[in-house]
Design a protein around this motif. Structure first.
Motif, PDB file in Angstrom:
ATOM      1  N   PRO A 122       5.928  12.241   2.687  1.00  0.00           N
ATOM      2  CA  PRO A 122       6.552  11.679   3.894  1.00  0.00           C
ATOM      3  C   PRO A 122       5.796  12.075   5.151  1.00  0.00           C
ATOM      4  CG  PRO A 122       8.211  12.606   2.430  1.00  0.00           C
ATOM      5  CD  PRO A 122       6.885  13.043   1.897  1.00  0.00           C
ATOM      6  N   LYS A 123       5.724  11.158   6.088  1.00  0.00           N
ATOM      7  CA  LYS A 123       5.001  11.406   7.323  1.00  0.00           C
ATOM      8  C   LYS A 123       5.754  10.780   8.495  1.00  0.00           C
ATOM      9  CE  LYS A 123       2.108   7.305   6.600  1.00  0.00           C
ATOM     10  NZ  LYS A 123       2.806   6.922   5.373  1.00  0.00           N
ATOM     11  N   ARG A 124       5.302  11.099   9.691  1.00  0.00           N
ATOM     12  CA  ARG A 124       5.896  10.511  10.894  1.00  0.00           C
ATOM     13  C   ARG A 124       5.137   9.261  11.299  1.00  0.00           C
ATOM     14  NH1 ARG A 124       5.099  11.896  16.580  1.00  0.00           N
ATOM     15  NH2 ARG A 124       4.151  13.892  16.020  1.00  0.00           N
ATOM     16  N   ILE A 125       5.880   8.260  11.734  1.00  0.00           N
ATOM     17  CA  ILE A 125       5.307   6.992  12.170  1.00  0.00           C
ATOM     18  C   ILE A 125       5.771   6.707  13.593  1.00  0.00           C
ATOM     19  CG2 ILE A 125       5.383   4.480  11.812  1.00  0.00           C
ATOM     20  CD1 ILE A 125       5.556   5.021   8.835  1.00  0.00           C
ATOM     21  N   THR A 173      10.912   3.590   5.345  1.00  0.00           N
ATOM     22  CA  THR A 173      10.878   4.298   6.631  1.00  0.00           C
ATOM     23  C   THR A 173      12.253   4.265   7.281  1.00  0.00           C
ATOM     24  OG1 THR A 173       8.560   3.681   6.963  1.00  0.00           O
ATOM     25  CG2 THR A 173       9.773   4.413   8.909  1.00  0.00           C
ATOM     26  N   ASP A 180       9.350   8.101   5.092  1.00  0.00           N
ATOM     27  CA  ASP A 180       8.673   8.282   6.369  1.00  0.00           C
ATOM     28  C   ASP A 180       9.716   8.173   7.470  1.00  0.00           C
ATOM     29  OD1 ASP A 180       6.229   8.455   5.069  1.00  0.00           O
ATOM     30  OD2 ASP A 180       5.837   6.300   5.254  1.00  0.00           O
ATOM     31  N   LEU A 222      11.436  16.064   9.008  1.00  0.00           N
ATOM     32  CA  LEU A 222      10.594  15.949   7.820  1.00  0.00           C
ATOM     33  C   LEU A 222      10.594  17.256   7.033  1.00  0.00           C
ATOM     34  CD1 LEU A 222       7.511  13.985   9.191  1.00  0.00           C
ATOM     35  CD2 LEU A 222       9.029  13.220   7.341  1.00  0.00           C
TER      36      LEU A 222
END
Length: 250
Positions: free
Chosen positions: A12-15, A29, A89, A106
C-alpha cells in the motif's frame, strides 16, 4: 466494492488526489481526506504539514489536542475503520514528498505483523482488557493520592471517565450503550439526564460518584456525519491578526 489485494501482492502507498481533467481514482484506493472519518482535523494550511501530521498521530494515540465534545468518539470511528484501509492505497490532496496524515494511516492499517487481540484493544484505547484497565485504575488512585498530598494544586469541581460507544449502525450502537447502562446499573438518558425519545440524538449511560462520573455515550450516525462535515473546516477560518490584537489589548 473491490476487495483489497493481499499484502504480499501489493504494498500500500499514498496517492495524491487531483482535480486534473480526466484524472480518476485508481482501483483499490480509499480517499482519507476530509470529510471522511479519517480526515485530519488539524489543517496543514494552518499548522503546517509536518506539525499537522504530528498532531494527528498523537491524537490517534489518545492525546486530546482538539478539546471539543465528542473528539473521543470521532477518534474511535477513525480507529475502528482501519480494517477498511488494510491492503489499500490511500488518497489525499497532499503532494507526494510532503508529510501527510495518510502515511500515519498506512502504518496503522498495515502493521508488519498482525497485532494480538489485547494489542488491538490497547490501540483503540477503550477496552475491558485487564492490563490497560488496571493501568487506568492505578493512575486514578495515584492522582487521588497526589491531590490529597498537594492541596495547593487547583482542580475542577468535577471529573469524568468517558467511554465512546460505537456500532456498525444506530441499532447496534443503541444496543451497545444499553448494555453498558445495564452493567453500570443505570438507565440510558439524553444529554440532560431526561428519558430518551424519538428526537434524541445523544444517548448517555451515566453513573455518578459525587462530582466524579463514568459516562458511556452513543451519538447517532447522522449527527456524527453532520458534525464531522462541520469540523472539517476547523482552523480554516480565523480572525485577522489585528482584530485579535485589539481584542487582547482591551
Amino acid at each position: 466494492m473491490s476487495r483489497p489485494l493481499p499484502l504480499d501482492a501489493h504494498t500500500p502507498k499514498r496517492i495524491q488526489r487531483r482535480r486534473t481533467a480526466g484524472w480518476r481514482m485508481p482501483g483499490n484506493t480509499v480517499y482519507v481526506g476530509r470529510p471522511t472519518r479519517w480526515g485530519n482535523p488539524f489543517p496543514g494550511s494552518y499548522f503546517g504539514p509536518a506539525e499537522a501530521v504530528r498532531l494527528y498521530r498523537e491524537w490517534l494515540a489518545g492525546t486530546d489536542h482538539l478539546g471539543y465534545p465528542d473528539a473521543g468518539q470521532r477518534r474511535q470511528r477513525a480507529l475502528d475503520g482501519l480494517s477498511n484501509l488494510s491492503g489499500r492505497d490511500l488518497a489525499c490532496w497532499c503532494p507526494t514528498g510532503q508529510p501527510c496524515h495518510a502515511d500515519v494511516l498506512l502504518a496503522l492499517a498495515n502493521p508488519t505483523a498482525a497485532p494480538a487481540a489485547d494489542q488491538r484493544k490497547d490501540r483503540h484505547l477503550m477496552t475491558t482488557a485487564p492490563t490497560p484497565r488496571q493501568r487506568l485504575i492505578d493512575g486514578l488512585r495515584d492522582l487521588a493520592a497526589f491531590l490529597e498530598q498537594h492541596p495547593e494544586v487547583p482542580v475542577n469541581g468535577y471529573a469524568s471517565i468517558d467511554y465512546c460507544v460505537d456500532g456498525d449502525d444506530d441499532t447496534t450502537g443503541l444496543e451497545n450503550v444499553a448494555a453498558v447502562a445495564e452493567l453500570a446499573g443505570v438507565a440510558v438518558t439524553d444529554v440532560g439526564g431526561r428519558p430518551v425519545c424519538a428526537d434524541t440524538t445523544h444517548f448517555y449511560a451515566r453513573r455518578r460518584f459525587g462530582p466524579v462520573a463514568y459516562e458511556a455515550t452513543y451519538i447517532k450516525r447522522r449527527e456524527m456525519d453532520d458534525y464531522d462535515a462541520l469540523m472539517s473546516y476547523r482552523g480554516t477560518v480565523r480572525a485577522a491578526t489585528t482584530e485579535r490584537s485589539e481584542v487582547s489589548s482591551r
